[in-house]
Design a protein around this motif. Structure first.
Motif, PDB file in Angstrom:
ATOM      1  N   LYS A  52      35.420 -11.671 -15.038  1.00  0.00           N
ATOM      2  CA  LYS A  52      35.560 -13.128 -15.034  1.00  0.00           C
ATOM      3  C   LYS A  52      37.014 -13.572 -14.904  1.00  0.00           C
ATOM      4  CE  LYS A  52      31.372 -14.006 -17.752  1.00  0.00           C
ATOM      5  NZ  LYS A  52      30.819 -14.542 -19.020  1.00  0.00           N
ATOM      6  N   PHE A  53      37.186 -14.604 -14.059  1.00  0.00           N
ATOM      7  CA  PHE A  53      38.484 -15.253 -13.850  1.00  0.00           C
ATOM      8  C   PHE A  53      38.229 -16.741 -13.687  1.00  0.00           C
ATOM      9  CE2 PHE A  53      41.253 -17.228 -10.690  1.00  0.00           C
ATOM     10  CZ  PHE A  53      42.505 -17.060 -11.270  1.00  0.00           C
ATOM     11  N   GLY A  54      39.095 -17.569 -14.283  1.00  0.00           N
ATOM     12  CA  GLY A  54      38.879 -18.999 -14.139  1.00  0.00           C
ATOM     13  C   GLY A  54      39.956 -19.837 -14.777  1.00  0.00           C
ATOM     14  N   PHE A  55      39.672 -21.140 -14.871  1.00  0.00           N
ATOM     15  CA  PHE A  55      40.628 -22.061 -15.482  1.00  0.00           C
ATOM     16  C   PHE A  55      39.904 -23.118 -16.302  1.00  0.00           C
ATOM     17  CE2 PHE A  55      39.670 -24.387 -11.516  1.00  0.00           C
ATOM     18  CZ  PHE A  55      39.476 -25.684 -11.996  1.00  0.00           C
ATOM     19  N   VAL A  56      40.681 -23.708 -17.217  1.00  0.00           N
ATOM     20  CA  VAL A  56      40.241 -24.874 -17.977  1.00  0.00           C
ATOM     21  C   VAL A  56      41.360 -25.900 -17.886  1.00  0.00           C
ATOM     22  CG1 VAL A  56      39.396 -25.755 -20.164  1.00  0.00           C
ATOM     23  CG2 VAL A  56      39.056 -23.360 -19.592  1.00  0.00           C
ATOM     24  N   PHE A  86      47.669 -15.689  -8.061  1.00  0.00           N
ATOM     25  CA  PHE A  86      47.509 -14.986  -9.328  1.00  0.00           C
ATOM     26  C   PHE A  86      47.203 -13.523  -9.012  1.00  0.00           C
ATOM     27  CE2 PHE A  86      46.282 -19.336 -10.525  1.00  0.00           C
ATOM     28  CZ  PHE A  86      47.088 -19.524 -11.646  1.00  0.00           C
ATOM     29  N   TYR A  87      47.478 -12.669  -9.999  1.00  0.00           N
ATOM     30  CA  TYR A  87      47.208 -11.244  -9.839  1.00  0.00           C
ATOM     31  C   TYR A  87      46.572 -10.719 -11.116  1.00  0.00           C
ATOM     32  CZ  TYR A  87      50.522 -11.713  -5.985  1.00  0.00           C
ATOM     33  OH  TYR A  87      51.167 -12.124  -4.835  1.00  0.00           O
ATOM     34  N   ALA A  88      45.552  -9.876 -10.965  1.00  0.00           N
ATOM     35  CA  ALA A  88      44.877  -9.286 -12.116  1.00  0.00           C
ATOM     36  C   ALA A  88      44.511  -7.846 -11.787  1.00  0.00           C
ATOM     37  CB  ALA A  88      43.627 -10.076 -12.481  1.00  0.00           C
ATOM     38  N   ILE A  89      44.600  -6.985 -12.804  1.00  0.00           N
ATOM     39  CA  ILE A  89      44.286  -5.563 -12.639  1.00  0.00           C
ATOM     40  C   ILE A  89      43.270  -5.177 -13.706  1.00  0.00           C
ATOM     41  CG2 ILE A  89      45.224  -3.240 -12.391  1.00  0.00           C
ATOM     42  CD1 ILE A  89      48.033  -4.572 -12.334  1.00  0.00           C
ATOM     43  N   ASN A  90      42.214  -4.502 -13.299  1.00  0.00           N
ATOM     44  CA  ASN A  90      41.240  -4.038 -14.288  1.00  0.00           C
ATOM     45  C   ASN A  90      41.777  -2.799 -15.007  1.00  0.00           C
ATOM     46  OD1 ASN A  90      40.555  -2.810 -11.554  1.00  0.00           O
ATOM     47  ND2 ASN A  90      39.427  -1.452 -12.943  1.00  0.00           N
ATOM     48  N   ILE A  91      41.290  -2.562 -16.222  1.00  0.00           N
ATOM     49  CA  ILE A  91      41.859  -1.499 -17.044  1.00  0.00           C
ATOM     50  C   ILE A  91      41.275  -0.119 -16.738  1.00  0.00           C
ATOM     51  CG2 ILE A  91      42.511  -3.000 -18.957  1.00  0.00           C
ATOM     52  CD1 ILE A  91      39.989  -2.052 -20.428  1.00  0.00           C
ATOM     53  N   GLU A  92      40.108  -0.056 -16.120  1.00  0.00           N
ATOM     54  CA  GLU A  92      39.504   1.239 -15.854  1.00  0.00           C
ATOM     55  C   GLU A  92      40.019   1.819 -14.544  1.00  0.00           C
ATOM     56  OE1 GLU A  92      37.794  -1.604 -16.017  1.00  0.00           O
ATOM     57  OE2 GLU A  92      36.528  -1.580 -17.798  1.00  0.00           O
ATOM     58  N   SER A  93      39.858   3.137 -14.405  1.00  0.00           N
ATOM     59  CA  SER A  93      40.173   3.779 -13.134  1.00  0.00           C
ATOM     60  C   SER A  93      38.904   3.853 -12.281  1.00  0.00           C
ATOM     61  CB  SER A  93      40.715   5.181 -13.384  1.00  0.00           C
ATOM     62  OG  SER A  93      41.014   5.835 -12.167  1.00  0.00           O
ATOM     63  N   LYS A  99      44.441 -10.034  -5.849  1.00  0.00           N
ATOM     64  CA  LYS A  99      45.305 -11.185  -5.543  1.00  0.00           C
ATOM     65  C   LYS A  99      44.409 -12.383  -5.321  1.00  0.00           C
ATOM     66  CE  LYS A  99      48.758 -12.780  -2.170  1.00  0.00           C
ATOM     67  NZ  LYS A  99      49.520 -12.412  -0.939  1.00  0.00           N
ATOM     68  N   ILE A 100      44.662 -13.480  -6.056  1.00  0.00           N
ATOM     69  CA  ILE A 100      43.813 -14.666  -5.990  1.00  0.00           C
ATOM     70  C   ILE A 100      44.636 -15.854  -5.502  1.00  0.00           C
ATOM     71  CG2 ILE A 100      42.241 -16.175  -7.242  1.00  0.00           C
ATOM     72  CD1 ILE A 100      43.138 -13.185  -9.149  1.00  0.00           C
ATOM     73  N   ASP A 101      44.235 -16.436  -4.408  1.00  0.00           N
ATOM     74  CA  ASP A 101      44.938 -17.588  -3.845  1.00  0.00           C
ATOM     75  C   ASP A 101      44.794 -18.790  -4.773  1.00  0.00           C
ATOM     76  OD1 ASP A 101      44.868 -20.210  -2.059  1.00  0.00           O
ATOM     77  OD2 ASP A 101      46.024 -18.698  -0.963  1.00  0.00           O
ATOM     78  N   LYS A 102      45.901 -19.441  -5.102  1.00  0.00           N
ATOM     79  CA  LYS A 102      45.869 -20.559  -6.039  1.00  0.00           C
ATOM     80  C   LYS A 102      45.124 -21.771  -5.496  1.00  0.00           C
ATOM     81  CE  LYS A 102      49.946 -19.639  -8.898  1.00  0.00           C
ATOM     82  NZ  LYS A 102      51.294 -20.102  -9.297  1.00  0.00           N
ATOM     83  N   THR A 104      42.598 -21.777  -2.902  1.00  0.00           N
ATOM     84  CA  THR A 104      41.188 -21.561  -2.554  1.00  0.00           C
ATOM     85  C   THR A 104      40.435 -20.741  -3.598  1.00  0.00           C
ATOM     86  OG1 THR A 104      41.656 -19.513  -1.345  1.00  0.00           O
ATOM     87  CG2 THR A 104      41.837 -21.599  -0.128  1.00  0.00           C
ATOM     88  N   LEU A 105      41.163 -20.034  -4.458  1.00  0.00           N
ATOM     89  CA  LEU A 105      40.617 -19.106  -5.451  1.00  0.00           C
ATOM     90  C   LEU A 105      39.902 -17.920  -4.811  1.00  0.00           C
ATOM     91  CD1 LEU A 105      39.310 -21.369  -8.357  1.00  0.00           C
ATOM     92  CD2 LEU A 105      41.602 -20.501  -7.901  1.00  0.00           C
ATOM     93  N   LYS A 106      40.139 -17.702  -3.516  1.00  0.00           N
ATOM     94  CA  LYS A 106      39.611 -16.524  -2.852  1.00  0.00           C
ATOM     95  C   LYS A 106      40.454 -15.310  -3.257  1.00  0.00           C
ATOM     96  CE  LYS A 106      37.600 -18.816   1.179  1.00  0.00           C
ATOM     97  NZ  LYS A 106      37.604 -18.915   2.670  1.00  0.00           N
ATOM     98  N   SER A 107      39.780 -14.194  -3.478  1.00  0.00           N
ATOM     99  CA  SER A 107      40.492 -13.006  -3.944  1.00  0.00           C
ATOM    100  C   SER A 107      40.371 -11.852  -2.955  1.00  0.00           C
ATOM    101  CB  SER A 107      39.952 -12.571  -5.303  1.00  0.00           C
ATOM    102  OG  SER A 107      38.608 -12.147  -5.205  1.00  0.00           O
ATOM    103  N   GLU A 108      41.328 -10.951  -3.034  1.00  0.00           N
ATOM    104  CA  GLU A 108      41.314  -9.738  -2.227  1.00  0.00           C
ATOM    105  C   GLU A 108      41.975  -8.617  -3.015  1.00  0.00           C
ATOM    106  OE1 GLU A 108      43.955  -9.617   1.156  1.00  0.00           O
ATOM    107  OE2 GLU A 108      45.120 -11.308   0.375  1.00  0.00           O
ATOM    108  N   ILE A 109      41.564  -7.396  -2.755  1.00  0.00           N
ATOM    109  CA  ILE A 109      42.174  -6.234  -3.395  1.00  0.00           C
ATOM    110  C   ILE A 109      43.348  -5.793  -2.533  1.00  0.00           C
ATOM    111  CG2 ILE A 109      41.831  -3.844  -4.129  1.00  0.00           C
ATOM    112  CD1 ILE A 109      38.863  -4.545  -4.555  1.00  0.00           C
TER     113      ILE A 109
END
Length: 336
Positions: A52-56, A86-93, A99-102, A104-109
């Protein structure tokens, strides 16, 4: 007479306590664990469990949006931002760098770390062109990802961490930076400060008097005012109320650390933030069991809330702080 005096002191204490917090409101609820937040465009942005990724919206909390970055149920404990994304990394291997466009909120690895030991504890941008992501070690060696001018690379080094020395993905805040330095706080059986010179990428390592020796002990969060003053917090997550050698400050850029308020604080802490424009004098901290405040450069602390379940915090302005954690995002307004 003594009883009357004690009662008056008690009432006065309650009055002072109630005056400190003007309001404390939950603005978002969901089944999620949040350990990383960013403030942008009058919104608090978060990443968390179940991809999950989002805003309030901080002005109008009814304005909120959430998306899933992956069909897999990934756990995110990092979140960072530059001017456009924005950038987010999951903790598992394998660790996937999203990378999430501010707009459009579209993301890509944009990068993958497929090493089995990959476990990214924090991601931090020094400026729009320079960012660092810190992972648990690989074969005992320091693992630091560098993002510079759109390119990704590993920080080349031969530095080895000690046995049992790693870090905690508690609040995305075991990394901090100033104009000239990047600091990383390690924890576990050994808890040290790594300082990277941003001009020449020279790495220095400093021992600390922080509680350490067990996998659950050490520094969990750091924050720096400038090149000199910084604060580190943490403790032992298996001993939530034991506040021994779990807060320390430095006045020389991390070389020497002084333990503060040992045995005189509310216990285990996952996140610490220096109040803007306070020159380091005023500091907020949060742990699973409490929210505490210091108004003397971290020397003494007062518990201002027993609210449980928060892991991370961030100042919105000089009077307002956002907190996030288990199933919620809340905003506290302080009155000075």
């Amino acid at each position: 007479m003594k009883k009357t005096f004690s009662f008056l002191l008690s009432v006065l204490g309650i009055f002072m306590y109630s005056q400190q917090i003007e309001s404390f409101k939950t603005i978002f609820n969901d089944k999620i664990s949040i350990r990383a937040i960013e403030i942008y465009d009058n919104k608090v942005w978060y990443s968390g469990t179940d991809s999950k990724f989002g805003f309030v919206d901080l002005v109008n909390p009814k304005n909120h949006k959430q998306t899933q970055l992956s069909e897999k149920k990934l756990q995110f404990r990092t979140l960072a931002q530059d001017k456009e994304s924005f950038y987010a990394i999951n903790i598992e291997s394998p660790a996937e760098f999203f990378k999430i466009d501010k707009k459009t909120l579209k993301s890509e690895i944009v990068f993958k770390d497929t090493v089995k030991t990959a476990f990214y504890d924090a991601f931090h941008f020094v400026n729009n062109d320079l960012g660092y992501a810190f992972s648990d070690p690989n074969a005992g060696r320091l693992k630091l990802m560098v993002y510079k001018n759109g390119d990704w690379r590993f920080y080349q080094n031969d530095f080895k961490l000690n046995d049992g020395e790693a870090a905690f993905a508690a609040s995305n805040t075991n990394i901090a930076s100033s104009k000239n330095y990047l600091w990383i706080a390690t924890g576990g059986k050994v808890s040290r400060i790594l300082r990277l010179n941003l001009k020449n990428e020279k790495l220095e390592v400093f021992n600390t008097p922080f509680v350490q020796g067990e996998p659950s002990q050490g520094m969990y969060s750091i924050d720096f005012l400038d090149d000199k003053f910084g604060i580190a917090v943490g403790g032992d997550y298996t001993k939530q109320f034991e506040g021994i050698n779990n807060i320390a400050t430095t006045h020389d850029g991390g070389k020497i650390w002084q333990i503060q308020a040992s045995g005189k604080n509310a216990g285990y802490i996952t996140c610490v933030k220096i109040k803007p424009k306070s020159k380091g004098k005023e500091i907020i901290s949060v742990g699973d069991q409490h929210i505490s405040y210091s108004s003397d450069y971290g020397k003494t602390w007062k518990k201002i809330s027993d609210e449980k379940g928060f892991f991370v915090c961030e100042w919105i302005d000089q009077n307002t702080i956002v907190f996030a954690g288990k199933d919620k995002v809340s905003v506290m307004k302080l009155k000075f």
